[in-house]
Design an enzyme around this catalytic site. Structure first.
Site, PDB file in Angstrom:
ATOM      1  N   ASP A 194     -14.500 -32.150  50.292  1.00 54.89           N
ATOM      2  CA  ASP A 194     -14.359 -33.592  50.113  1.00 54.89           C
ATOM      3  C   ASP A 194     -14.178 -34.021  48.667  1.00 54.89           C
ATOM      4  O   ASP A 194     -13.832 -35.176  48.405  1.00 54.89           O
ATOM      5  CB  ASP A 194     -15.586 -34.323  50.677  1.00 54.89           C
ATOM      6  N   CYS A 224      10.620 -13.280  38.720  1.00 55.63           N
ATOM      7  CA  CYS A 224      10.069 -13.118  37.369  1.00 55.63           C
ATOM      8  C   CYS A 224      10.674 -14.161  36.440  1.00 55.63           C
ATOM      9  O   CYS A 224      11.546 -14.947  36.829  1.00 55.63           O
ATOM     10  CB  CYS A 224      10.330 -11.716  36.833  1.00 55.63           C
ATOM     11  N   ASP A 281     -17.127 -26.296  51.795  1.00 57.19           N
ATOM     12  CA  ASP A 281     -17.844 -26.721  50.604  1.00 57.19           C
ATOM     13  C   ASP A 281     -19.246 -27.146  51.065  1.00 57.19           C
ATOM     14  O   ASP A 281     -19.451 -27.434  52.244  1.00 57.19           O
ATOM     15  CB  ASP A 281     -17.102 -27.883  49.955  1.00 57.19           C
ATOM     16  N   CYS A 320      14.420 -14.336  36.040  1.00 57.13           N
ATOM     17  CA  CYS A 320      15.120 -15.030  37.129  1.00 57.13           C
ATOM     18  C   CYS A 320      15.230 -16.516  36.805  1.00 57.13           C
ATOM     19  O   CYS A 320      16.295 -17.125  36.969  1.00 57.13           O
ATOM     20  CB  CYS A 320      14.364 -14.851  38.445  1.00 57.13           C
ATOM     21  N   CYS A 339      21.600 -34.429  72.438  1.00 56.67           N
ATOM     22  CA  CYS A 339      21.891 -35.693  71.747  1.00 56.67           C
ATOM     23  C   CYS A 339      21.156 -35.737  70.409  1.00 56.67           C
ATOM     24  O   CYS A 339      21.731 -36.094  69.370  1.00 56.67           O
ATOM     25  CB  CYS A 339      21.453 -36.886  72.595  1.00 56.67           C
ATOM     26  N   CYS A 399      19.062 -36.591  75.892  1.00 55.55           N
ATOM     27  CA  CYS A 399      18.583 -35.215  76.008  1.00 55.55           C
ATOM     28  C   CYS A 399      18.520 -34.558  74.631  1.00 55.55           C
ATOM     29  O   CYS A 399      18.874 -35.160  73.618  1.00 55.55           O
ATOM     30  CB  CYS A 399      19.484 -34.400  76.939  1.00 55.55           C
ATOM     31  N   ASP A 448     -12.580 -29.675  45.126  1.00 54.14           N
ATOM     32  CA  ASP A 448     -12.145 -28.921  46.307  1.00 54.14           C
ATOM     33  C   ASP A 448     -10.626 -28.916  46.467  1.00 54.14           C
ATOM     34  O   ASP A 448     -10.095 -28.159  47.273  1.00 54.14           O
ATOM     35  CB  ASP A 448     -12.765 -29.519  47.583  1.00 54.14           C
TER      36      ASP A 448
END
Length: 825
Positions: free
Chosen positions: A718, A24, A509, A27, A97, A94, A722
């Protein structure tokens, strides 16, 4: 004059932190007060919506002090990285590492976090401040102290980055050739030690003299096995362990037991194990060679993209053509591209007509026709006609460079599931050493000979393979993102890949995504007493500055009717988001927008136009209204109806059908009217339609879908409108034919406006995820089964060595099967 709220001083800096745990406004206030109390903090601002804190503090204020203050207030603070640096890491063998290098880098002051990719042998470091020479040196020194080598990589300079990549690829090829030569020579020296094992099966008891075995095995052990000793020593010096330590200990023990037996029983037919140590060294190096070859194949996509960039360009200045290095080309220069050549820059065609092969960039298999005014992309191949192109982007700003950065970023990222692997890898080597020690002691207590106990412990050391664990996830991600890029699908990061595989709903869309986005004016009807030609001219004038597809359709219709007449000037044009646009034309205010806007203004529509609008919407057209202002300047009269028709893309129906077969539901979310949306939805087989949705409401609709379905929701779009929905979805899928804003908000970008690529992207994500699961399963099962078998004496060291050598190779090879993916079309 207004004074700034905070005086900027050269000894202050701004830092950002993510704040977790706030619920809130109080905070946020409490965090601000806690930060403000830290000595040296000039100002602190906390945004509850973004959960971020912006702090202006003196240079001497340590980030740790700020984090501590937030924690004392009851919350968690995570520094936000401001810059990224990349380093090539040498000497890793490995997963342990990679984990050790990450920890070493993370401990350097100023580092917000570090990620190391074992497959690419690169580290990505997130910094809280710009990378300086001193900080770079500190990072290199930290890696060196951990037992490895680090080389800074260029990230901003595209040309330098490409040259570095070429140099690394050449070095990798040379290293692979050297490794193969070493494997061949080691195998030749090992063969005489192994042959007697096979001749016994034919009743031939032949054995090399012990001294000859010692010489051959020692050359292999300490000559061709020297790399394991060096890497093991670096790890021990850094206070850690790795795969090389296991191999060095195991093979040294087998060699040592053989030397002891030879010296303890001189002249006797002592049982020697020189072949075990030599075979393990040879097999492990052979496995490393196979692994290196396979890992190079996972980076084929990046190498192929880098190869698209020409080194030189042909520019035209004052009518004279000359060839120059690519880094000499600047924006707005005219570049000449001959037939068959690659385009060196992004630009717009000025002269010429041709077809362009963009397959390696967009995945489009057929050449695309280009003419004056059309955009072209660096790296694509010119067809039959010569072109003159005005440069719009060079170097790091080209589409090709952005694609490479996006693919590299995705391949460098760790999937969230990798965190489990990292935790296992951190304790893997110490755990294996303990198991080997228990095996040794256990066999001795059980009454076995010292040789048997040592050989079983050696088998435990040799069969354990942290490599497979370390390569399981990154190899699959690199192969998956690579094949996706080749087919025109760019995946932003590993988290997007992990999310996409679980998508259950895709919201589309309409305009520009499922339809061509090139509508035409299908009807223009005026109210009684309104002159049609004048109304159309006013509507086109209001729209002339807009890039919206509907605006272009109006202007195009006016130009077709006016036969060369100029558009009236429009003044004080203003876009009203989600509603339309307004401007002043010939001293009168006009507005052109949606039916929603008309309702909000409370204007009555003439009955004849209202009936016609309903008829046009039912037929699938999008209807807009031209409104005129009265004497007060406020809109007061509906002047005309404008209807627009758009064509559904040929692949849209196939895209929806394919998603359905994959168990994914499609939803249409559009700002268009209900009639147009329903007509498109009926044509495509979509039964969940949300029409007349404003941009902000699109994001709300996506959030409602997530709550209602309880699944993972993707959004495909696109346009600028959007972007909020793409960000609100679990995973955004943007068409690169749209806007950069949409692409930045999305986790997946489709390099061509083909909705069928949505299904392709999800299919690739699912297959990649399956490969990750398969790889992790086999990597864990291999160790869970192999280590106990070795501990109970059921595997001799040579078989254990062969199994270990091929475990990591099998993981990478399994991931490479993703490269066989093909679009089902």
């Amino acid at each position: 004059m207004n004074e700034p709220l905070v005086e900027e001083r050269p000894d202050t800096r701004v830092a950002e932190f993510e704040i977790h745990g706030m619920t809130c406004a109080s905070c946020a206030t409490r965090v601000e007060k806690a930060l403000a109390k830290v000595p040296g903090v000039a100002r602190a601002s906390v945004n509850l919506a973004t959960e971020k804190a912006t702090i202006e503090a003196q240079d001497g204020v340590a980030p740790e002090a700020l984090v501590s203050a937030v924690e004392k207030a009851g919350y968690e603070a995570v520094p936000v990285a401001t810059e990224t640096a990349a380093f090539a890491i040498g000497g890793m063998t490995c997963a342990s590492c990679a984990t050790r290098v990450e920890r070493a880098l993370a401990r350097v002051p100023g580092v917000a976090g570090a990620t190391v990719n074992l497959a690419t042998e690169q580290a990505t470091v997130n910094l809280r401040a710009p990378l300086t020479g001193d900080l770079s040196d500190q990072l290199v020194a930290a890696v060196k102290k951990a037992g490895y080598e680090a080389t800074p990589l260029a990230t901003e300079d595209f040309a330098a980055a490409s040259q570095e990549a070429d140099a690394r690829n050449a070095a990798a090829r040379d290293a692979t050739r050297r490794e193969w030569r070493a494997v061949l020579i080691s195998a030749v020296l090992t063969a005489p030690l192994v042959v007697p094992m096979f001749t016994r099966g034919f009743g031939i008891d032949w054995m090399l003299p012990a001294s000859v075995q010692l010489v051959l095995a020692s050359i292999v052990q300490f000559g061709f096995g020297a790399r394991f000793y060096r890497a093991a020593w670096r790890a021990l010096r850094a206070g850690a362990g790795n795969m090389d330590l296991l191999v060095a200990l195991g093979t040294s023990a087998a060699w040592g037991v053989s030397v002891y037996a030879m010296l303890a029983h001189p002249g006797e037919d002592a049982h020697l194990y020189f072949e075990a140590s030599a075979v393990v060294i040879t097999l492990v190096r052979f496995g490393k060679w196979l692994e290196a070859r396979a890992k190079r194949q996972t980076t084929d996509a990046i190498r192929a993209l880098n190869a698209l960039r020409p080194d030189r360009a042909r520019i035209r200045e004052d009518g004279v053509e000359r060839e120059v290095p690519l880094n000499a080309v600047r924006v707005s220069m005219v570049v000449v591209v001959r037939p068959g050549e690659r385009l060196p820059v992004d630009g717009v065609v000025l002269e010429g007509r041709t077809h362009i092969d963009e397959s390696l960039i967009t995945g489009e298999s057929l050449p695309v026709a280009k003419q004056p005014g059309d955009p072209v992309t660096a790296g694509s191949i010119n067809g039959e006609g010569a072109l003159a192109v005005r440069t719009t982007a060079i170097g790091a700003e080209t589409t090709l460079a952005r694609i490479i950065r996006l693919v590299e970023s995705a391949q460098a990222e760790k999937a969230p599931i990798q965190r489990l692997v990292d935790r296992v890898s951190a304790v893997f080597v110490p755990a294996i050493l303990i198991i080997a020690a228990i095996t040794l002691v256990g066999w001795l207590i059980a009454g076995a000979s010292a040789e048997t106990a040592i050989l079983n412990a050696v088998a435990v050391l040799v069969i354990a393979c942290p490599c497979a664990l370390g390569l399981a996830t990154p190899a699959a991600i690199m192969a998956g993102t690579g094949v996706a890029a080749r087919h025109g699908v760019l995946i932003k990061d590993a988290e997007a890949l992990e999310t996409a595989h679980n998508v259950s709903v895709v919201a589309f869309d309409k305009t520009g995504t499922l339809t061509l986005g090139q509508p035409s004016l299908t009807a223009f009807e005026t109210a009684d007493g309104v002159v049609r030609a004048a109304a159309l001219a006013s509507a086109a004038a209001v729209q002339q500055q807009s890039e919206h597809p509907l605006a272009k359709a109006v202007v195009k219709a006016f130009q077709a009717q006016a036969q060369g007449a100029a558009l009236p000037a429009a003044l004080h044009a203003r876009a009203v988001p989600g509603r339309g646009v307004e401007a002043e034309v010939d001293g009168r205010r006009y507005a052109l927008g949606s039916g929603r806007w008309l309702d909000e203004l409370g204007l009555a529509v003439p009955s004849e136009l209202k009936a016609r609008a309903q008829e046009l919407e039912a037929a699938g057209n999008t209807v807009s209204w031209l409104i005129g202002a009265g004497a007060t300047g406020e809109p007061d009269a509906v002047l005309a109806l404008l209807a627009f028709g758009d064509t559904v893309k040929p692949s849209s129906q196939e895209a929806i059908a394919r998603l359905k077969t994959m168990g994914i539901r499609s939803v249409l979310v559009t700002g268009d009217n209900a009639g147009s949306a329903a007509a498109v939805a009926a044509q495509l087989g979509i039964d969940d339609v949300h029409a007349q949705v404003l941009p902000d409401d699109k994001a709300r609709t996506i959030r409602d879908l997530k709550i209602r379905t309880g699944g993972i929701v993707a959004m495909a779009g696109d346009g600028i409108n959007d972007a909020p929905a793409l960000a609100a979805a679990d995973i955004g899928i943007a068409m690169a034919t749209g806007t950069d804003v949409a692409m930045h908000a999305a986790g997946i970008t489709l390099m061509r406006g083909d909705p069928a690529l949505v299904a392709a992207a999800i299919d690739i994500a699912r297959r990649t995820w399956r490969k990750i699961q398969q790889n992790l399963f086999w990597a864990f099962v291999y160790n869970l089964i192999g280590i106990p078998l070795a501990a109970f004496g059921l595997l001799n060291p040579m078989i254990a060595g062969a199994a270990m050598a091929f475990s990591s190779v099998s993981v990478v090879t399994n991931a490479l099967l993703l490269r066989t993916w093909r679009d089902k079309r």
